[in-house]
Design an enzyme around this catalytic site. Structure first.
Site, PDB file in Angstrom:
ATOM      1  CG  ASP A 144      56.598 -12.393  -1.006  1.00 40.05           C
ATOM      2  OD1 ASP A 144      57.802 -12.713  -1.032  1.00 40.05           O
ATOM      3  OD2 ASP A 144      56.080 -11.608  -1.817  1.00 40.05           O
ATOM      4  NE  ARG A 145      55.116 -11.830   7.674  1.00 41.51           N
ATOM      5  CZ  ARG A 145      54.011 -11.141   8.006  1.00 41.51           C
ATOM      6  NH1 ARG A 145      52.960 -11.772   8.516  1.00 41.51           N
ATOM      7  NH2 ARG A 145      53.955  -9.849   7.828  1.00 41.51           N
TER       8      ARG A 145
END
Length: 330
Positions: A144-145
């Site tokens: 995930d970012r």
């Protein structure tokens, strides 16, 4: 593989690294800054040819094919500027391990692994910009970012396929070639169990805004996370999360569903608590991929890679770990 030209036709030989890919997907990778609609138009018009013949966009390229790529127009300079900006990330992308088949980096939080969905660039674009000589470089998995830590990339197509198979086997009990992925995560609340297996199915869905979300649902896909208590304080607990499956947002959703949201998680966490945490110094989600054990994709030797907690997370934990606030920690 040779990059495209804006002024002349390119003829290139398909090697092991490109073999098996769809024609359109390979062109998208090589034709940076060219609109996808234009790529499809050029393919349909017959200007792109394989072994001297027209080819459908869905054609699977074979090793030894000769690909003709015509001159391509770039939409604007913006794509190039985004790539240049991505190259500036190199000081924030420490290499944990590298050989002829594999590259492992320590991804910082706040940067997507690839461009798209509102991101102009990501880790993969930055690395390709930094390594223009690289003939092949592809993500083996995702983070995930907002998550930091270990990220694997394949430098050969054969290695990439082996890594993909490895991650697929990670959800199968007793699989010999599976990856062992461990995360460190700080949660809001006092976790009591030293060891807990969480098996809750996860379902992906869309909000009315179009944003992708995940929730626990009986009709979701099987998901298994193992949590181990590392330390506990008055308001927080530090856990190790072992992924037995690799579902989207798995750790975050499992913990939120149990009433222990990840500290700083803006998507599934506690809005009020996150704002208070930001004032205390935690300005990101506390989720870090810190260790991975896996067989090397080429020779099978056992690899153990670790990425220490980022300094910002370490500082926050140190502020919590005072004699008067630590309780039942290890």
């Amino acid at each position: 593989m040779t990059e495209i030209s804006k002024n002349s036709v390119i003829h290139t030989l398909i090697t092991e690294n490109e073999g098996g890919q769809r024609l359109d997907n390979l062109l998208f990778k090589k034709c940076k800054g060219v609109p996808k609609s234009h790529v499809y138009t050029v393919v349909r018009s017959g200007q792109v040819r394989v072994n001297g013949r027209r080819a459908d966009a869905a054609y699977r390229l074979q090793i030894g094919d000769v690909l003709r790529i015509p001159p391509m127009r770039v939409a604007s300079a913006n794509g190039e500027q985004a790539a240049i900006a991505g190259a500036e990330l190199k000081v924030h992308l420490p290499v944990l391990y590298e050989d002829e088949a594999l590259l492992i980096v320590d991804k910082p939080a706040g940067i997507a692994v690839h461009g798209g969905s509102g991101e102009s660039f990501g880790v993969i674009e930055a690395l390709r910009r930094q390594r223009p000589q690289a003939r092949f470089l592809e993500l083996a998995h995702r983070l995930d970012r907002e998550t930091s830590g270990i990220l694997l990339l394949g430098k050969k197509r054969s290695a990439l396929l082996a890594l993909h198979q490895m991650f697929r086997e990670s959800g199968q009990a007793g699989a010999v070639g599976a990856a062992d992925k461990r995360y460190q995560v700080l949660v809001c609340g006092r976790w009591s169990e030293p060891l807990r297996h969480v098996r809750l199915p996860l379902l992906r869905y869309l909000l009315s805004s179009g944003e992708r979300r995940v929730r626990v649902a009986d009709d979701g896909r099987a998901a298994h996370t193992v949590f181990r208590l590392l330390a506990r304080w008055e308001r927080f607990s530090l856990l190790e999360a072992e992924l037995r499956t690799g579902r989207t947002h798995q750790i975050r959703v499992h913990l939120a569903h149990l009433g222990f949201p990840v500290a700083g998680d803006e998507k599934y966490g506690d809005y009020t608590a996150n704002h208070a945490l930001a004032r205390e110094g935690l300005k990101r989600m506390f989720l870090h991929a810190w260790q991975m054990r896996f067989p090397h994709p080429v020779d099978g030797r056992r690899m153990v890679v670790q990425a220490p907690l980022p300094e910002a997370l370490t500082r926050f934990v140190e502020r919590l770990a005072t004699p008067e606030s630590l309780a039942n920690g290890r």
